[in-house]
Scaffold this motif. Structure first.
Motif, PDB file in Angstrom:
ATOM      1  N   LEU A  43       0.244  -1.542  -0.295  1.00  0.00           N
ATOM      2  CA  LEU A  43       0.151  -0.042   0.135  1.00  0.00           C
ATOM      3  C   LEU A  43       0.789   1.289  -0.146  1.00  0.00           C
ATOM      4  CD1 LEU A  43      -2.627  -1.190   2.957  1.00  0.00           C
ATOM      5  CD2 LEU A  43      -3.350  -0.798   0.697  1.00  0.00           C
ATOM      6  N   LEU A  44       1.953   1.180  -0.230  1.00  0.00           N
ATOM      7  CA  LEU A  44       3.206   2.021   0.334  1.00  0.00           C
ATOM      8  C   LEU A  44       3.759   2.931  -1.181  1.00  0.00           C
ATOM      9  CD1 LEU A  44       4.931   1.312   3.166  1.00  0.00           C
ATOM     10  CD2 LEU A  44       3.067   2.651   3.175  1.00  0.00           C
ATOM     11  N   LEU A  45       4.228   4.313  -1.235  1.00  0.00           N
ATOM     12  CA  LEU A  45       4.811   3.984  -1.922  1.00  0.00           C
ATOM     13  C   LEU A  45       6.255   3.626  -2.764  1.00  0.00           C
ATOM     14  CD1 LEU A  45       4.600   8.092  -1.407  1.00  0.00           C
ATOM     15  CD2 LEU A  45       3.391   6.712  -3.351  1.00  0.00           C
ATOM     16  N   LEU A  86      -2.455  21.767  15.137  1.00  0.00           N
ATOM     17  CA  LEU A  86      -2.969  20.844  14.604  1.00  0.00           C
ATOM     18  C   LEU A  86      -2.879  20.852  12.846  1.00  0.00           C
ATOM     19  CD1 LEU A  86      -4.732  18.663  15.723  1.00  0.00           C
ATOM     20  CD2 LEU A  86      -6.372  20.127  15.717  1.00  0.00           C
ATOM     21  N   ASN A  87      -2.711  21.960  12.650  1.00  0.00           N
ATOM     22  CA  ASN A  87      -3.296  21.761  11.080  1.00  0.00           C
ATOM     23  C   ASN A  87      -2.007  21.583  10.119  1.00  0.00           C
ATOM     24  OD1 ASN A  87      -5.689  23.822   9.490  1.00  0.00           O
ATOM     25  ND2 ASN A  87      -5.065  24.790  11.517  1.00  0.00           N
ATOM     26  N   SER A  88      -0.668  21.480  10.468  1.00  0.00           N
ATOM     27  CA  SER A  88      -0.061  21.691  10.448  1.00  0.00           C
ATOM     28  C   SER A  88      -0.038  19.584  10.083  1.00  0.00           C
ATOM     29  CB  SER A  88       2.084  21.632  10.974  1.00  0.00           C
ATOM     30  OG  SER A  88       1.366  23.573  10.879  1.00  0.00           O
ATOM     31  N   ILE A  89      -0.240  19.255  11.479  1.00  0.00           N
ATOM     32  CA  ILE A  89       0.512  17.832  11.511  1.00  0.00           C
ATOM     33  C   ILE A  89      -0.907  17.118  10.442  1.00  0.00           C
ATOM     34  CG2 ILE A  89      -0.552  15.965  13.229  1.00  0.00           C
ATOM     35  CD1 ILE A  89       0.675  17.649  15.524  1.00  0.00           C
ATOM     36  N   GLY A  90      -2.223  17.143  11.162  1.00  0.00           N
ATOM     37  CA  GLY A  90      -3.159  16.790   9.559  1.00  0.00           C
ATOM     38  C   GLY A  90      -2.493  17.008   7.564  1.00  0.00           C
ATOM     39  N   GLY A  91      -2.194  18.717   7.488  1.00  0.00           N
ATOM     40  CA  GLY A  91      -2.216  18.498   6.738  1.00  0.00           C
ATOM     41  C   GLY A  91      -1.065  17.485   5.675  1.00  0.00           C
ATOM     42  N   PHE A  92       0.365  17.317   6.978  1.00  0.00           N
ATOM     43  CA  PHE A  92       0.876  16.727   6.774  1.00  0.00           C
ATOM     44  C   PHE A  92       0.712  14.717   5.859  1.00  0.00           C
ATOM     45  CE2 PHE A  92       5.118  13.767   7.429  1.00  0.00           C
ATOM     46  CZ  PHE A  92       6.024  14.240   6.197  1.00  0.00           C
ATOM     47  N   ARG A  93      -0.094  14.901   7.250  1.00  0.00           N
ATOM     48  CA  ARG A  93      -1.031  13.517   6.722  1.00  0.00           C
ATOM     49  C   ARG A  93      -1.271  13.157   5.814  1.00  0.00           C
ATOM     50  NH1 ARG A  93      -3.181  12.312  12.298  1.00  0.00           N
ATOM     51  NH2 ARG A  93      -1.612  10.913  13.416  1.00  0.00           N
ATOM     52  N   LEU A  94      -2.766  14.061   6.249  1.00  0.00           N
ATOM     53  CA  LEU A  94      -3.105  14.288   4.333  1.00  0.00           C
ATOM     54  C   LEU A  94      -2.233  13.838   2.954  1.00  0.00           C
ATOM     55  CD1 LEU A  94      -6.305  16.667   5.334  1.00  0.00           C
ATOM     56  CD2 LEU A  94      -6.435  14.042   4.960  1.00  0.00           C
ATOM     57  N   GLY A 127      -2.478   7.680  -2.670  1.00  0.00           N
ATOM     58  CA  GLY A 127      -4.397   7.056  -3.223  1.00  0.00           C
ATOM     59  C   GLY A 127      -5.330   6.894  -1.970  1.00  0.00           C
ATOM     60  N   TRP A 128      -4.276   6.796  -0.887  1.00  0.00           N
ATOM     61  CA  TRP A 128      -5.771   6.927   0.423  1.00  0.00           C
ATOM     62  C   TRP A 128      -5.969   7.985   0.040  1.00  0.00           C
ATOM     63  CZ3 TRP A 128      -1.908   5.090   4.785  1.00  0.00           C
ATOM     64  CH2 TRP A 128      -1.276   3.909   4.597  1.00  0.00           C
ATOM     65  N   GLU A 129      -7.941   7.701   0.127  1.00  0.00           N
ATOM     66  CA  GLU A 129      -8.525   8.163   0.319  1.00  0.00           C
ATOM     67  C   GLU A 129      -9.366   8.353   1.899  1.00  0.00           C
ATOM     68  OE1 GLU A 129     -11.744   8.212  -2.837  1.00  0.00           O
ATOM     69  OE2 GLU A 129     -10.813   7.967  -4.291  1.00  0.00           O
ATOM     70  N   ASN A 130      -9.978   7.328   2.470  1.00  0.00           N
ATOM     71  CA  ASN A 130     -10.272   7.940   3.610  1.00  0.00           C
ATOM     72  C   ASN A 130      -9.142   8.057   5.089  1.00  0.00           C
ATOM     73  OD1 ASN A 130     -11.927   7.020   6.047  1.00  0.00           O
ATOM     74  ND2 ASN A 130     -12.522   4.909   5.026  1.00  0.00           N
ATOM     75  N   PRO A 131      -9.036   9.392   5.465  1.00  0.00           N
ATOM     76  CA  PRO A 131      -8.225   9.275   6.600  1.00  0.00           C
ATOM     77  C   PRO A 131      -8.385   8.006   8.272  1.00  0.00           C
ATOM     78  CG  PRO A 131      -9.464  11.467   6.230  1.00  0.00           C
ATOM     79  CD  PRO A 131     -10.341  10.022   5.643  1.00  0.00           C
ATOM     80  N   LEU A 132      -9.310   7.553   7.323  1.00  0.00           N
ATOM     81  CA  LEU A 132      -9.511   6.467   8.573  1.00  0.00           C
ATOM     82  C   LEU A 132      -8.705   4.552   8.024  1.00  0.00           C
ATOM     83  CD1 LEU A 132     -12.940   6.558   9.735  1.00  0.00           C
ATOM     84  CD2 LEU A 132     -11.469   6.614  11.559  1.00  0.00           C
TER      85      LEU A 132
END
Length: 599
Positions: free
Chosen positions: A149-151, A233-241, A248-253
């Motif tokens: 599932l990884l790059l 929080l935005n930086s952590i979330g932004g990096f993760r997304l 190619g992962w659409e669902n954050p879960l």
């Protein structure tokens, strides 16, 4: 003669001298050559093409074990140093060094895992039957599945390298910001300067004025720094997304579900069952408000005691209380926990500059654990202590298992801890010596249901919606406050008059980069442990051996398979979760009945 249990943990037995430890320095310096050898092994690792290559894979597993143990030992110790004193600057530097070493290890391991994906399926199937590899089938298959599932290796290495000063750096900034917060609160007529952890403990204070002042002062602190926390929080979330997008992962879960070895339909079934059965807990909140002389509860009243005779325990009394009830469950749990108390594995002292919250960490080279919390004498503190001892016992139960097969997921980790907590809470209610004491202890039990079904649910709702909006751009602090209040009102079923708009800033769990969605596993563990606990009550003293067998399987099975094997239950169905919820509803109804008769 009763042994007096120390309230400050013993770290010197691990590496004497704290962040100045010469032994720690030697240990960390030894990691360098070990990593160089492992990186060389990783580069030279060739894709298994025949069954005879099983030996090569087995050798790699032993190398993984050796480096992993070394890094985890120092990493856990440094985490303890940071928690016990947020002003220990040297510990922060050591943490950065430890994180860098771990990143190198992860990169080398990822290369091996990606090489394993290139093995022909037929060859792989034969390899898994080999005597040297058969016990690692689950873990090796999981490595292979995740790697697919990884790059590419090069891209994933780049992500790992950039995450150290980016992704994880933001998390470390959060810890620093919270560590610097001090608030002045008047308690018993005396103004005290408190850390966030100490002030949070006042949420259960009997004096409403103290609870409100603590909440207000902390809210002022969160508001003052809200832009810093929002940026973090935005930086952590932004990096993760961004990483998810590249993969190619659409669902954050997808990642948290994968990490917890559970299916989306299991998570959906759990939250659906909870959402359908919130009314008894809303009725509990309404009854509590009535007892406190209010129409509806404010956020700072949720943990408030409702009886004047709420029992308090010294640390010694709390420890003996836990041991007494653990002993009724089984000799192994009691013996292990007594050893933890006597050997100074627990940091419980209430003092300034400690990190808020509680945790248990494992030191695999010495086969020990360390437990961190701030103990102030409430029944809730005793329950937290039992909870963390449950984590430590989980590690103890896994001792006969190979290190590669010990990496269990967070949801089942919370099962062991919540199970231990439940033993103490349930026994305390049953043995209450007066109605007031029973009400106080029963309420402590119901409060956990409120936490898992309402508070945790609101965190899950907030985080889900935050990620939905973060995909479109930065979410400002004002909007984060709105999202948090909306999630809390929904999560608590309308049972609150006022919410905690800056809860997103105050909760460490939103900023832990190693574990996304650090919320639903708690609720999973709580309800799953209720099923385990029901079996324990049914089977009596002989159940401890079966319980330890379940714990030993937690790292080599999916959550669904574990439940099927040891409980005979299908956890993808709402019916499983409703059984546990029904037990919690009985507690809420008993509380309402007892307190109504004393109105």
């Amino acid at each position: 003669m009763t042994v007096k249990y120390p309230e400050v943990w013993d770290l010197d037995v691990l590496f004497p001298g704290g962040s100045d430890s010469a032994e720690l320095r030697v240990h960390m310096d030894e990691a360098g050559p070990k990593l160089v050898e492992f990186e060389k092994l990783s580069r030279n690792f060739s894709v298994p093409e025949k069954t005879e290559d099983a030996r090569q894979v087995a050798e790699v597993l032993e190398a993984v074990k050796d480096v992993m143990l070394h890094l985890r030992q120092s990493g856990a110790f440094i985490g303890c140093l940071q928690a016990q004193n947020t002003e220990d600057k040297k510990a922060s530097l050591l943490q950065s060094e430890s994180s860098s070493l771990s990143a190198r290890f992860s990169s080398a391991l990822q290369k091996i895992q990606q090489d394993l994906t290139k093995t022909d399926d037929a060859v792989w199937s034969e390899l898994m039957k080999d005597e040297e590899l058969s016990e690692f089938t689950f873990v090796l298959n999981e490595w292979r599945t995740k790697a697919k599932l990884l790059l590419s290796e090069k891209e994933e290495n780049l992500i790992t390298a950039l995450s150290m000063d980016g992704y994880h750096g933001w998390s470390q900034l959060y810890d620093m910001l919270v560590g610097e917060i001090k608030v002045k609160i008047t308690v018993d007529g005396e103004e005290k300067v408190m850390s966030v952890g100490q002030a949070n403990n006042l949420s259960a204070h009997a004096d409403a004025a103290v609870r409100k002042e603590s909440y207000d002062k902390l809210e002022e602190a969160w508001t003052e720094k809200e832009e810093f926390f929002a940026k973090t929080l935005n930086s952590i979330g932004g990096f993760r997304l961004e990483v998810y997008k590249k993969r190619g992962w659409e669902n954050p879960l997808q990642e948290p579900l994968q990490m917890n070895r559970m299916e989306q339909k299991t998570l959906d079934a759990m939250w659906s069952a909870i959402s359908k059965h919130k009314q008894p807990f809303v009725s509990y909140l309404d009854q509590k408000a009535k007892l406190l002389g209010k129409d509806k509860l404010d956020w700072y009243d949720v943990d408030a005691p409702v009886t004047e005779s709420t029992q308090t325990f010294s640390y010694q009394e709390g420890a003996e209380f836990i041991l007494e009830h653990f002993k009724k469950f089984g000799p192994e749990l009691e013996k292990f926990s007594r050893n933890a108390f006597e050997k100074g594995w627990i940091e419980a002292e209430d003092r300034p500059n400690k990190r808020p919250g509680g945790f248990c960490t494992g030191l695999p080279m010495t086969e020990e654990s360390r437990i961190f919390m701030t103990y102030s004498g409430s029944m809730s503190n005793v329950a937290t202590l039992a909870h963390e001892l449950g984590h430590a016992f989980h590690s103890y139960a896994l001792r006969p298992v190979h290190q590669i097969n010990r990496s269990y997921a967070m949801n089942v980790a919370e099962t062991a801890s919540t199970f231990a907590e439940m033993i103490v809470a349930d026994a305390a209610v049953k043995n209450a010596s007066s109605t007031d004491e029973k009400i106080a202890l029963l309420e402590d039990k119901v409060q956990r249901s409120v936490a898992f079904f309402m508070n945790i649910h609101s965190r899950f709702l907030f985080e889900t919606r935050f990620y939905d909006e973060r995909k479109k751009g930065v979410v400002p602090a004002s909007r984060l406050n709105e999202l948090m209040e909306e999630a809390q009102m929904e999560g608590f079923g309308g049972g609150l008059k006022s919410a905690h708009p800056h809860f997103w800033a105050s909760k460490l769990h939103f900023y832990i980069t190693n574990v996304p969605f650090y919320n639903f596993p708690y609720t999973f563990g709580y309800l799953f442990s209720l099923s385990v606990y029901a079996k324990a009550l049914e089977e009596g003293a002989g159940f401890e051996e079966k319980y330890m067998a379940l714990l030993r399987d937690t790292a080599i099975m999916t959550a669904e398979d574990l439940a099927l094997k040891h409980l005979g239950e299908d956890i993808t169905q709402e019916a499983f979760w409703e059984k546990g919820i029904a037990l919690c509803v009985k507690d809420a109804e008993e509380f309402i009945s007892l307190t109504s008769s004393t109105d």
